[in-house]
Design an enzyme around this catalytic site. Structure first.
Site, PDB file in Angstrom:
ATOM      1  N   HIS A 190       0.835  -1.204   0.000  1.00 43.32           N
ATOM      2  CA  HIS A 190       0.000   0.000   0.000  1.00 43.32           C
ATOM      3  C   HIS A 190       0.867   1.251   0.000  1.00 43.32           C
ATOM      4  O   HIS A 190       2.058   1.194   0.297  1.00 43.32           O
ATOM      5  CB  HIS A 190      -0.912   0.004   1.226  1.00 43.32           C
ATOM      6  CG  HIS A 190      -2.095  -0.906   1.092  1.00 43.32           C
ATOM      7  ND1 HIS A 190      -2.011  -2.254   1.340  1.00 43.32           N
ATOM      8  CD2 HIS A 190      -3.378  -0.676   0.689  1.00 43.32           C
ATOM      9  CE1 HIS A 190      -3.203  -2.808   1.120  1.00 43.32           C
ATOM     10  NE2 HIS A 190      -4.052  -1.876   0.724  1.00 43.32           N
ATOM     11  N   LYS A 230      -0.622   4.745   4.596  1.00 44.50           N
ATOM     12  CA  LYS A 230      -1.463   3.768   5.307  1.00 44.50           C
ATOM     13  C   LYS A 230      -0.741   3.347   6.578  1.00 44.50           C
ATOM     14  O   LYS A 230       0.334   2.750   6.524  1.00 44.50           O
ATOM     15  CB  LYS A 230      -1.734   2.547   4.428  1.00 44.50           C
ATOM     16  CG  LYS A 230      -2.718   1.573   5.055  1.00 44.50           C
ATOM     17  CD  LYS A 230      -3.092   0.451   4.091  1.00 44.50           C
ATOM     18  CE  LYS A 230      -3.957  -0.603   4.735  1.00 44.50           C
ATOM     19  NZ  LYS A 230      -5.270  -0.114   5.166  1.00 44.50           N
TER      20      LYS A 230
END
EC number: 1.17.1.8
Lengths: 257, 257, 257, 257
Positions: free
Chosen positions: A149, A153
């Protein structure tokens, strides 16, 4: 033609839903609901005159078949309860309900024979990845997960990676990961019932997951990439007709595939 | 034509070297050395009559230009010292020397003007990966490493992954990895000066490494796969002519590429 | 502090450049040029008062060090000529110049000692991929290219894939691809001097390229993903200081890496 | 305990089957058949004394439950017919039967109630890839296939890639590939009912296949790697018990998964 009401239609996902419904000949947008915004303001949003606008749950009068909900955690339970009670089949993408709340709604849906779908993830590629990973693990039980990600995040692993591990674990049971000696702590990843999970965080990445299976002399890899949250609409498009004829409140998009 | 002696020629890598030398028109096999095995037995190995066989360091008399060493940790230092002292340029794939031993040999090589190459990894793909990763990190400093090996590999991370991290770290310096909150311990991998390293262990896999770079809106990935240790011969083939003309004892195949 | 003028600042790439320059402490935006739009309108674009706005080449008076050009094919030659003649170092991302035009500008730059950079691709990952591919091909000459783009891209292969093939071909020369018998025509891809190129077109994809090298027992793969044209700013950021001190007009971002 | 006879046991796949059966507690090797080799010679192969050896079909007397066939195209039809007629359930990895021959055997099996399995590919990863690809194509009909093999493989595309395309085509029907203009002929690959197929041939590679699905804002990729034909044993191990209780002659390992 399925008549659709979009709850939370002014949010980002709500707007995408409105657009998807408008582009689809099998669907008709008949209602749009967003609490706390006056109807006059909503009228400037470019919706057709046939779409009824509502800013309060109490005001809603509609012949919608399906209620698509992209609202907020504090509102979703009340919304879905309202929909079921009024015979409108819910398609729920809003997160934040407790297991207990989901169970209550499932009981209500069963009692009223008004089914629908609640899905934590409407991305088709993610849902197919989970489904296939679960199936592959029956035959190739040696497996690790890598999710990747963007670097903003904070939480790791991703919810989808954890769900994948849980689904795999259901079919293959506990099986310890190969014995290792880490000369650098953590290098072998997190361990969920013997399934190693690795989380990568890099700028530029969006949301990606790989499930790696190994067997004697061979390997199988399933990968999904979400480049854009607009990909959720692929799943919502499938969920609307499925919800419209559901008699149970189904949890998880994989259960309608 | 470069004349080659293979030390440890009866081992697996030694045999591959013999075959590679025989297949290559620029090389000629003139000597084969394997301690502790009688020469009569060695004669049955199918080598040409022009190849002199030796079972003891003391017996070696050769006009070889290059000494390829795939022996054992306890023998390699003595072998390479012998080679340099006799004007034979070493190409060393045997592991196990200490930094101090390597330094001693480098001093000896410089003094005698008999250079050569010591390489922990003769796999071209692995060496190119490290070289490119080091260069890319100048421009894309956000990077993680994933190495994947068969499930019998006990140590983690692999030596190549650690070397890669060290080479990257030299150019980009310390840079903390993005902040994360692990809900499953270890999921963010091992941390080498801010470079996250992940190690996968699965049956079927052989030896693989990926270096993932991320930047705003883009990603760069360098991956190498070693399917077979025979791939080391690609590097040995390059190293022999380079060693033959070297005046220093070079450490690392990347330094001749 | 390098003073920057952005030509074509109202276009999508121009806007990204303005933002990048404003976010960077080493750069200062001193001028913004966009033909055909009146200055009054441009003043509403939220630029600082210190930025001089120009809507015609003739009006430009500036102390800018660097001229970043994201304009249109018909304007770019004239713009860069103007910049060099006024001692402003060009960074050119606009496409559409002929080889002859580029040569003329290079002559002018050399004569005036005002260098800069023209780059068909400012994506760092793409430029690094090409650079590494060219280097790897020296040692691993067996190579194929796969490029993957969104399904709206009509031309195939991509310009970057063709450039990659050309750069590889320069170092490895002509080498026929392995002999094949196609039972389905075209399945082995396009052939550029023995380098097979494959183009994938799928919705969801943005712009991606892989270069696959194979050797005995091993493989090396270099992959780049452009998720967003904003990634070009990574390259422009590097190009500005390099252009500011260049005495030649350099073609290709790889030549400053 | 399932009693197994291996036909073609002296070939490479036959030998792997013997080893797999011997390592598996649920299977017992009771017979080994290889035509044209005298039994005396076969006795030197290191099989247990309990294994009956046969060098001619006419001589076979066995209480085997399952007949694993890795023989040759010209023999396989006769072998399988013999097995079914004698109540032995076939597991067939030998290629070369015509559709008509397969149909005849299926009729015979149905009539005798002696089922089994014929599979062109016993690699689990390949079979799972095909199965998942077929399923995914229902929801993500935009798809391309890339297969990658060693450079000695003459035919392109691979049989597995063609089978994958056929299975996908069954569920998604004809759908033209996105319109393209090839500036280099063949670059868009081969076209099977609108599914583009690309074949890569490189040294070092073994046998690999990727199926790439794209949808709005997302992608799904399924990849399998066969590093070694030993991987076929993963599938044979699953097929033996399935064949032992089959009442039909099933075609394709995917139909027992």
């Amino acid at each position: 033609m399925i008549k659709v009401l979009v709850a939370g239609f002014m949010g980002s996902m709500g707007q995408k839903t409105v657009q998807m419904v408008n582009e689809n000949d099998d669907f008709e947008l008949v209602g749009a609901y967003n609490p706390g915004i006056d109807v006059a303001h909503m009228q400037g949003m470019g919706l057709s005159n046939n779409v009824k606008l509502f800013s309060s749950l109490d005001d809603i009068e509609t012949d919608a078949d399906v209620w698509v909900d992209f609202t907020i955690p504090s509102a979703v339970f009340g919304n879905v309860k309202f929909a079921i009670e009024h015979g409108i089949h819910p398609v729920v993408g809003t997160s934040g309900m407790t297991t207990d709340q989901v169970n209550q709604l499932q009981d209500l849906a069963a009692q009223k024979h008004v089914g629908g779908i609640i899905a934590p993830n409407f991305g088709l590629s993610a849902v197919l990845l989970m489904k296939f990973a679960k199936e592959a693990a029956k035959y190739m039980p040696d497996v690790e997960i890598i999710e990747m990600h963007h670097d903003d995040k904070l939480d790791a692993p991703s919810g989808t990676a954890m769900s994948t591990a849980q689904m795999i674990s259901e079919v293959r049971g506990d099986k310890p990961a190969p014995k290792s000696e880490e000369s650098l702590k953590g290098v072998r990843g997190g361990d969920y019932h013997g399934i190693k999970i690795h989380a990568v965080r890099l700028p530029g990445y969006v949301a990606h997951e790989q499930v790696l299976f190994g067997g004697k002399g061979e390997a199988l890899t399933i990968r999904q990439d979400s480049f854009d949250r607009g990909s959720f609409m692929n799943g919502v498009k499938l969920a609307i007709p499925a919800a419209a004829k559901a008699t149970d409140l189904i949890f998880g998009l994989e259960n309608i595939l």
